[in-house]
Design a protein around this motif. Structure first.
Motif, mmCIF file in Angstrom:
data_model
loop_
_atom_site.group_PDB
_atom_site.id
_atom_site.type_symbol
_atom_site.label_atom_id
_atom_site.label_comp_id
_atom_site.label_asym_id
_atom_site.label_seq_id
_atom_site.Cartn_x
_atom_site.Cartn_y
_atom_site.Cartn_z
ATOM 1 N N VAL A 1 20.069 -4.251 -11.265
ATOM 2 C CA VAL A 1 20.156 -2.914 -11.865
ATOM 3 C C VAL A 1 21.382 -2.807 -12.768
ATOM 4 O O VAL A 1 21.313 -2.262 -13.877
ATOM 5 C CB VAL A 1 20.187 -1.829 -10.775
ATOM 6 N N ILE A 2 22.522 -3.324 -12.302
ATOM 7 C CA ILE A 2 23.756 -3.295 -13.096
ATOM 8 C C ILE A 2 23.560 -4.051 -14.412
ATOM 9 O O ILE A 2 23.957 -3.580 -15.480
ATOM 10 C CB ILE A 2 24.929 -3.885 -12.301
ATOM 11 N N ALA A 3 22.949 -5.228 -14.333
ATOM 12 C CA ALA A 3 22.698 -6.001 -15.553
ATOM 13 C C ALA A 3 21.775 -5.226 -16.489
ATOM 14 O O ALA A 3 21.989 -5.204 -17.710
ATOM 15 C CB ALA A 3 22.086 -7.350 -15.189
ATOM 16 N N ALA A 4 20.757 -4.553 -15.925
ATOM 17 C CA ALA A 4 19.804 -3.805 -16.757
ATOM 18 C C ALA A 4 20.484 -2.652 -17.481
ATOM 19 O O ALA A 4 20.307 -2.474 -18.694
ATOM 20 C CB ALA A 4 18.657 -3.285 -15.887
ATOM 21 N N TYR A 5 21.289 -1.854 -16.753
ATOM 22 C CA TYR A 5 21.919 -0.728 -17.463
ATOM 23 C C TYR A 5 23.043 -1.187 -18.379
ATOM 24 O O TYR A 5 23.396 -0.495 -19.336
ATOM 25 C CB TYR A 5 22.339 0.390 -16.512
ATOM 26 N N THR A 6 23.602 -2.356 -18.122
ATOM 27 C CA THR A 6 24.586 -2.907 -19.049
ATOM 28 C C THR A 6 23.945 -3.185 -20.411
ATOM 29 O O THR A 6 24.504 -2.846 -21.461
ATOM 30 C CB THR A 6 25.204 -4.196 -18.478
ATOM 31 N N PHE A 7 22.774 -3.800 -20.391
ATOM 32 C CA PHE A 7 22.056 -4.047 -21.642
ATOM 33 C C PHE A 7 21.631 -2.747 -22.310
ATOM 34 O O PHE A 7 21.815 -2.561 -23.522
ATOM 35 C CB PHE A 7 20.824 -4.911 -21.375
ATOM 36 N N VAL A 8 21.052 -1.836 -21.523
ATOM 37 C CA VAL A 8 20.566 -0.574 -22.076
ATOM 38 C C VAL A 8 21.707 0.196 -22.735
ATOM 39 O O VAL A 8 21.597 0.669 -23.876
ATOM 40 C CB VAL A 8 19.910 0.282 -20.972
ATOM 41 N N ASP A 9 22.825 0.312 -22.022
ATOM 42 C CA ASP A 9 23.938 1.098 -22.544
ATOM 43 C C ASP A 9 24.707 0.364 -23.638
ATOM 44 O O ASP A 9 25.263 0.993 -24.541
ATOM 45 C CB ASP A 9 24.886 1.497 -21.414
ATOM 46 N N GLY A 10 24.748 -0.955 -23.559
ATOM 47 C CA GLY A 10 25.402 -1.704 -24.626
ATOM 48 C C GLY A 10 24.710 -1.490 -25.959
ATOM 49 O O GLY A 10 25.351 -1.251 -26.989
ATOM 50 N N VAL A 11 23.375 -1.539 -25.938
ATOM 51 C CA VAL A 11 22.603 -1.301 -27.165
ATOM 52 C C VAL A 11 22.647 0.177 -27.537
ATOM 53 O O VAL A 11 22.822 0.544 -28.713
ATOM 54 C CB VAL A 11 21.147 -1.771 -26.983
ATOM 55 N N GLY A 12 22.497 1.054 -26.537
ATOM 56 C CA GLY A 12 22.502 2.488 -26.807
ATOM 57 C C GLY A 12 23.798 2.966 -27.426
ATOM 58 O O GLY A 12 23.783 3.784 -28.362
ATOM 59 N N PRO B 1 16.432 7.502 -26.357
ATOM 60 C CA PRO B 1 15.618 6.777 -25.370
ATOM 61 C C PRO B 1 16.469 5.923 -24.426
ATOM 62 O O PRO B 1 16.133 5.787 -23.241
ATOM 63 C CB PRO B 1 14.714 5.898 -26.250
ATOM 64 N N PHE B 2 17.575 5.395 -24.928
ATOM 65 C CA PHE B 2 18.454 4.598 -24.090
ATOM 66 C C PHE B 2 19.189 5.485 -23.082
ATOM 67 O O PHE B 2 19.434 5.068 -21.936
ATOM 68 C CB PHE B 2 19.456 3.829 -24.954
ATOM 69 N N ILE B 3 19.555 6.693 -23.482
ATOM 70 C CA ILE B 3 20.202 7.634 -22.561
ATOM 71 C C ILE B 3 19.257 7.974 -21.405
ATOM 72 O O ILE B 3 19.660 8.017 -20.235
ATOM 73 C CB ILE B 3 20.639 8.903 -23.317
ATOM 74 N N GLY B 4 17.988 8.213 -21.714
ATOM 75 C CA GLY B 4 17.007 8.504 -20.670
ATOM 76 C C GLY B 4 16.805 7.331 -19.726
ATOM 77 O O GLY B 4 16.771 7.505 -18.496
ATOM 78 N N ALA B 5 16.665 6.135 -20.284
ATOM 79 C CA ALA B 5 16.478 4.951 -19.448
ATOM 80 C C ALA B 5 17.711 4.700 -18.587
ATOM 81 O O ALA B 5 17.604 4.333 -17.405
ATOM 82 C CB ALA B 5 16.192 3.735 -20.327
ATOM 83 N N SER B 6 18.882 4.910 -19.162
ATOM 84 C CA SER B 6 20.120 4.697 -18.426
ATOM 85 C C SER B 6 20.234 5.651 -17.243
ATOM 86 O O SER B 6 20.694 5.266 -16.163
ATOM 87 C CB SER B 6 21.326 4.871 -19.354
ATOM 88 N N ALA B 7 19.812 6.894 -17.413
ATOM 89 C CA ALA B 7 19.892 7.871 -16.327
ATOM 90 C C ALA B 7 19.089 7.423 -15.115
ATOM 91 O O ALA B 7 19.547 7.539 -13.967
ATOM 92 C CB ALA B 7 19.407 9.233 -16.813
ATOM 93 N N ILE B 8 17.901 6.885 -15.363
ATOM 94 C CA ILE B 8 17.061 6.405 -14.258
ATOM 95 C C ILE B 8 17.709 5.211 -13.577
ATOM 96 O O ILE B 8 17.746 5.102 -12.338
ATOM 97 C CB ILE B 8 15.661 6.046 -14.786
ATOM 98 N N LEU B 9 18.253 4.292 -14.368
ATOM 99 C CA LEU B 9 18.919 3.123 -13.802
ATOM 100 C C LEU B 9 20.180 3.509 -13.032
ATOM 101 O O LEU B 9 20.490 2.925 -11.985
ATOM 102 C CB LEU B 9 19.255 2.126 -14.914
ATOM 103 N N GLN B 10 20.922 4.504 -13.544
ATOM 104 C CA GLN B 10 22.129 4.953 -12.849
ATOM 105 C C GLN B 10 21.772 5.605 -11.511
ATOM 106 O O GLN B 10 22.492 5.451 -10.523
ATOM 107 C CB GLN B 10 22.902 5.947 -13.725
#
Length: 278
Positions: A151-162, A60-69
């Motif tokens: 956006v950068i802060a959001a994907y940082t959190f998403v990918d850090g946890v992922g 789920p984090f990979i999917g969310a990260s793709a949208i944010l990227q």
């Protein structure tokens, strides 16, 4: 923060500055950003078979990260079109780690030491100092840059946890890189047509391979470091890429420098030292 982690994150920062310079020097920033994303995916593909799949909890984090990227690359291109890099880049890269540092305790439950917090704030102050040298750029550029910082802060959190839940940070990074170029090129073709997009790819494919390789390696290093140190600390240290961007702008692109650049460099270097001693 361990010295080996610092050294690797700084190397990743160099790679990050390099691919940003490739986008900035290009004639079509939107398509060049898409090429960078596609180049990262192309570099990742040969290694996927040799690595374990990310654990189910990470998908789920990979999917969310793709949208944010996807949003990130679009905003990078738009911001570079709207304003001077001396204004846009410091705001994007300087505000994001401040957001991460301010909210990491709430979102991740990570408590930073006073020394780490001081180092993060020092690095951010140094990066944002560069905004004083901007020669052009108005409200639109600032809005785009600040939007991308979120956006950068959001994907940082998403990918850090992922990355932490994936079982293998490198595998997570490579799988995460596959979907954003699909979204970017689908969007580009829908807006410009396949002929125009393919013509640009044919002439500039090398930008994607060089920049994409640097992009995926840089982010992979950062995600690995986030499994070894607090996300906010790594996020701030990674933004020292601006130092390398400054060196590239002066030595390679032959851009004029100013006292603000040298002052910012000194402040950022001091922040890195504080992080090492924290």
């Amino acid at each position: 923060m361990p010295l080996d982690v610092i050294v690797l994150v700084l190397f990743g920062a160099l790679l990050h500055a390099t691919w940003n310079a490739i986008v900035k020097a290009g004639t079509d920033k939107s398509l060049d950003a898409a090429l960078i994303s596609a180049g990262g995916a192309a570099v990742a593909l040969p290694f996927l078979a040799a690595l374990p799949l990310p654990l189910p909890a990470a998908w789920p984090f990979i999917g969310a990260s793709a949208i944010l990227q996807f949003a990130y690359f679009q905003l990078v291109a738009a911001a570079y079109r709207a304003g001077d890099i001396g204004l846009v880049y410091p705001l994007m890269r300087g505000v994001a780690p401040m957001i991460v540092a301010a909210t990491s305790a709430l979102i991740l439950g990570e408590t930073l030491s006073a020394g780490s917090l001081a180092g993060i704030m020092t690095i951010c102050a140094g990066i944002m100092t560069l905004a004083f040298e901007a020669r052009k750029g108005g409200r639109r550029a600032i809005v785009l840059a600040l939007s991308n910082a979120v956006v950068i802060a959001a994907y940082t959190f998403v990918d850090g946890v992922g990355a932490r839940r994936s079982g293998n940070a490198i595998s997570y990074t490579l799988w995460m890189s596959l979907l954003p170029p699909v979204l970017l090129f689908t969007w580009a073709i829908s807006r410009r047509g396949a002929v125009a997009v393919l013509a640009h790819v044919k002439l500039n494919w090398w930008r994607g391979i060089l920049g994409g390789g640097g992009s995926i390696a840089s982010y992979g290093i950062a995600l690995w470091a986030m499994t070894k140190a607090p996300v906010a600390t790594v996020a701030a240290l990674r933004e020292t890429s601006i130092l390398f961007a400054l060196a590239i702008s002066v030595l390679v692109l032959k851009e004029r420098s100013s006292i603000w650049r040298y002052l910012a460099g000194a402040i950022i270097a001091a922040g890195v030292l504080v992080l090492k001693l924290a």
